[in-house]
Design a protein around this motif. Structure first.
Motif, PDB file in Angstrom:
ATOM      1  N   GLY A   1      -5.309 -22.673  -8.171  1.00 39.46           N
ATOM      2  CA  GLY A   1      -5.074 -22.618  -6.684  1.00 39.46           C
ATOM      3  C   GLY A   1      -4.868 -20.920  -6.158  1.00 39.46           C
ATOM      4  N   PRO A   2      -4.680 -20.934  -4.846  1.00 40.81           N
ATOM      5  CA  PRO A   2      -4.437 -19.495  -4.434  1.00 40.81           C
ATOM      6  C   PRO A   2      -3.077 -19.085  -4.849  1.00 40.81           C
ATOM      7  CG  PRO A   2      -4.348 -21.004  -2.808  1.00 40.81           C
ATOM      8  CD  PRO A   2      -4.911 -21.742  -3.725  1.00 40.81           C
ATOM      9  N   LYS A   3      -2.902 -17.671  -5.480  1.00 42.02           N
ATOM     10  CA  LYS A   3      -1.514 -17.414  -5.820  1.00 42.02           C
ATOM     11  C   LYS A   3      -0.759 -16.741  -4.634  1.00 42.02           C
ATOM     12  CE  LYS A   3      -3.546 -16.095 -10.221  1.00 42.02           C
ATOM     13  NZ  LYS A   3      -3.778 -14.963 -11.180  1.00 42.02           N
ATOM     14  N   PRO A   4       0.335 -17.053  -4.527  1.00 41.23           N
ATOM     15  CA  PRO A   4       1.050 -16.305  -3.395  1.00 41.23           C
ATOM     16  C   PRO A   4       1.240 -14.952  -3.342  1.00 41.23           C
ATOM     17  CG  PRO A   4       2.511 -17.448  -5.035  1.00 41.23           C
ATOM     18  CD  PRO A   4       1.221 -17.856  -5.332  1.00 41.23           C
ATOM     19  N   GLN A   5       0.889 -14.277  -4.654  1.00 40.79           N
ATOM     20  CA  GLN A   5       0.639 -12.843  -4.560  1.00 40.79           C
ATOM     21  C   GLN A   5      -0.377 -12.207  -3.958  1.00 40.79           C
ATOM     22  OE1 GLN A   5       1.037 -11.848  -8.706  1.00 40.79           O
ATOM     23  NE2 GLN A   5       3.093 -12.390  -8.528  1.00 40.79           N
ATOM     24  N   ASP A   6      -1.605 -13.050  -3.805  1.00 43.95           N
ATOM     25  CA  ASP A   6      -2.701 -12.801  -3.243  1.00 43.95           C
ATOM     26  C   ASP A   6      -2.655 -12.269  -1.593  1.00 43.95           C
ATOM     27  OD1 ASP A   6      -4.168 -13.047  -5.382  1.00 43.95           O
ATOM     28  OD2 ASP A   6      -4.979 -15.016  -4.988  1.00 43.95           O
ATOM     29  N   ASN A   7      -1.567 -12.518  -0.948  1.00 43.07           N
ATOM     30  CA  ASN A   7      -1.467 -12.502   0.389  1.00 43.07           C
ATOM     31  C   ASN A   7      -0.880 -10.873   0.582  1.00 43.07           C
ATOM     32  OD1 ASN A   7      -2.507 -14.963   0.840  1.00 43.07           O
ATOM     33  ND2 ASN A   7      -0.676 -15.604   0.956  1.00 43.07           N
ATOM     34  N   ARG A   8      -0.499  -9.991  -0.413  1.00 40.96           N
ATOM     35  CA  ARG A   8       0.244  -9.044  -0.276  1.00 40.96           C
ATOM     36  C   ARG A   8      -0.958  -7.859   0.354  1.00 40.96           C
ATOM     37  NH1 ARG A   8       2.260  -7.264  -5.868  1.00 40.96           N
ATOM     38  NH2 ARG A   8       0.027  -7.282  -6.364  1.00 40.96           N
ATOM     39  N   ILE A   9      -0.270  -6.796   1.117  1.00 41.68           N
ATOM     40  CA  ILE A   9      -0.941  -5.794   1.619  1.00 41.68           C
ATOM     41  C   ILE A   9      -1.554  -4.811   0.221  1.00 41.68           C
ATOM     42  CG2 ILE A   9      -0.942  -3.986   3.411  1.00 41.68           C
ATOM     43  CD1 ILE A   9       1.135  -5.340   4.955  1.00 41.68           C
ATOM     44  N   PRO A  10      -2.686  -4.524   0.528  1.00 36.58           N
ATOM     45  CA  PRO A  10      -3.250  -3.623  -0.694  1.00 36.58           C
ATOM     46  C   PRO A  10      -2.444  -1.925  -0.325  1.00 36.58           C
ATOM     47  CG  PRO A  10      -5.045  -3.742   0.891  1.00 36.58           C
ATOM     48  CD  PRO A  10      -3.903  -4.737   1.241  1.00 36.58           C
ATOM     49  N   VAL A  11      -2.028  -1.520  -1.438  1.00 33.78           N
ATOM     50  CA  VAL A  11      -1.410  -0.180  -1.520  1.00 33.78           C
ATOM     51  C   VAL A  11      -2.636   0.836  -1.604  1.00 33.78           C
ATOM     52  CG1 VAL A  11       0.239   1.275  -2.504  1.00 33.78           C
ATOM     53  CG2 VAL A  11       0.582  -1.120  -2.175  1.00 33.78           C
ATOM     54  N   THR A  12      -2.817   1.615  -0.340  1.00 36.56           N
ATOM     55  CA  THR A  12      -3.830   2.381  -0.345  1.00 36.56           C
ATOM     56  C   THR A  12      -3.151   4.052  -0.322  1.00 36.56           C
ATOM     57  OG1 THR A  12      -4.021   2.390   1.920  1.00 36.56           O
ATOM     58  CG2 THR A  12      -5.644   1.085   0.585  1.00 36.56           C
ATOM     59  N   PRO A  13      -3.778   4.997  -0.523  1.00 39.27           N
ATOM     60  CA  PRO A  13      -3.167   6.290  -0.310  1.00 39.27           C
ATOM     61  C   PRO A  13      -2.757   6.639   1.022  1.00 39.27           C
ATOM     62  CG  PRO A  13      -5.179   6.818  -1.777  1.00 39.27           C
ATOM     63  CD  PRO A  13      -5.165   5.201  -1.000  1.00 39.27           C
TER      64      PRO A  13
ATOM     65  N   LEU B   1       0.463   5.068   1.400  1.00 41.14           N
ATOM     66  CA  LEU B   1       1.467   5.911   0.887  1.00 41.14           C
ATOM     67  C   LEU B   1       2.010   6.883   1.462  1.00 41.14           C
ATOM     68  CD1 LEU B   1       0.583   5.357  -3.054  1.00 41.14           C
ATOM     69  CD2 LEU B   1       2.642   4.216  -2.083  1.00 41.14           C
ATOM     70  N   ARG B   2       0.896   7.835   2.013  1.00 39.96           N
ATOM     71  CA  ARG B   2       1.093   9.170   2.685  1.00 39.96           C
ATOM     72  C   ARG B   2       1.923   8.559   3.830  1.00 39.96           C
ATOM     73  NH1 ARG B   2      -0.072  12.515   6.633  1.00 39.96           N
ATOM     74  NH2 ARG B   2      -0.496  14.705   5.979  1.00 39.96           N
ATOM     75  N   GLY B   3       1.611   7.602   4.483  1.00 42.72           N
ATOM     76  CA  GLY B   3       2.341   7.238   5.746  1.00 42.72           C
ATOM     77  C   GLY B   3       4.100   6.700   5.419  1.00 42.72           C
ATOM     78  N   ILE B   4       4.122   6.347   4.408  1.00 42.46           N
ATOM     79  CA  ILE B   4       5.609   6.136   4.151  1.00 42.46           C
ATOM     80  C   ILE B   4       6.290   7.416   3.628  1.00 42.46           C
ATOM     81  CG2 ILE B   4       7.022   5.145   2.189  1.00 42.46           C
ATOM     82  CD1 ILE B   4       4.960   3.034   1.736  1.00 42.46           C
ATOM     83  N   PHE B   5       5.722   8.354   3.039  1.00 45.65           N
ATOM     84  CA  PHE B   5       6.384   9.659   2.855  1.00 45.65           C
ATOM     85  C   PHE B   5       6.531  10.535   3.941  1.00 45.65           C
ATOM     86  CE2 PHE B   5       5.046   8.624  -1.767  1.00 45.65           C
ATOM     87  CZ  PHE B   5       6.569   8.680  -2.206  1.00 45.65           C
ATOM     88  N   ALA B   6       5.322  10.493   4.662  1.00 42.38           N
ATOM     89  CA  ALA B   6       5.536  11.297   6.139  1.00 42.38           C
ATOM     90  C   ALA B   6       6.437  10.858   7.107  1.00 42.38           C
ATOM     91  CB  ALA B   6       3.859  11.164   6.697  1.00 42.38           C
ATOM     92  N   SER B   7       6.751   9.390   6.997  1.00 44.24           N
ATOM     93  CA  SER B   7       7.587   8.763   7.944  1.00 44.24           C
ATOM     94  C   SER B   7       9.201   9.583   7.745  1.00 44.24           C
ATOM     95  CB  SER B   7       7.553   7.463   8.156  1.00 44.24           C
ATOM     96  OG  SER B   7       7.975   6.951   6.758  1.00 44.24           O
ATOM     97  N   SER B   8       9.342   9.892   6.476  1.00 42.28           N
ATOM     98  CA  SER B   8      10.761  10.321   5.961  1.00 42.28           C
ATOM     99  C   SER B   8      10.893  11.759   6.435  1.00 42.28           C
ATOM    100  CB  SER B   8      11.066  10.250   4.527  1.00 42.28           C
ATOM    101  OG  SER B   8      10.086  10.922   3.817  1.00 42.28           O
ATOM    102  N   ARG B   9       9.763  12.774   6.857  1.00 42.32           N
ATOM    103  CA  ARG B   9       9.955  14.062   7.009  1.00 42.32           C
ATOM    104  C   ARG B   9       9.643  14.255   8.611  1.00 42.32           C
ATOM    105  NH1 ARG B   9       6.657  14.123   2.174  1.00 42.32           N
ATOM    106  NH2 ARG B   9       4.986  14.268   3.533  1.00 42.32           N
ATOM    107  N   THR B  10      10.178  15.421   9.016  1.00 39.67           N
ATOM    108  CA  THR B  10       9.804  15.766  10.487  1.00 39.67           C
ATOM    109  C   THR B  10       8.605  16.393  10.489  1.00 39.67           C
ATOM    110  OG1 THR B  10      10.772  18.249  10.198  1.00 39.67           O
ATOM    111  CG2 THR B  10      12.475  16.443  10.750  1.00 39.67           C
TER     112      THR B  10
END
Length: 92
Positions: free
Chosen positions: A23-35, A38-47
């Motif tokens: 059946g469908p795995k519960p992990q299939d509903n995750r948001i894909p990690v794209t560059p 990741l850039r948005g995560i690191f940019a949000s921690s800087r001014t």
């Protein structure tokens, strides 16, 4: 001995997945990690000033890399006695 081998073969057949229990795995509903994510995560921690500075440094490093590649290619072509750019590209 035949009872041991039949017992082990029955356990291996029972552990194999069938079409009914797939059946469908519960992990299939995750948001894909794209560059971009990741850039948005690191940019949000800087001014914005820090982000601009990092972007400027990255641009100049990339430009320096390209210029050094062109310089090395030009020096190699000059050492081989190539006179025109068509020969440098391997056209002639």
């Amino acid at each position: 001995m035949s009872t041991i081998s039949s017992a082990s073969s029955s356990t291996t057949t029972a552990s194999r997945p069938t079409a009914r229990n797939l059946g469908p795995k519960p992990q299939d509903n995750r948001i894909p990690v794209t560059p971009a994510v990741l850039r948005g995560i690191f940019a949000s921690s800087r001014t914005p000033l820090e982000e601009r500075s990092i972007s400027r440094v990255a641009f100049f490093r990339f430009t320096g890399f390209l210029l050094s590649c062109l310089g090395i290619a030009w020096a190699a072509a000059r050492g081989r006695g190539i006179k025109n750019s068509a020969a440098l590209l391997g056209v002639v």
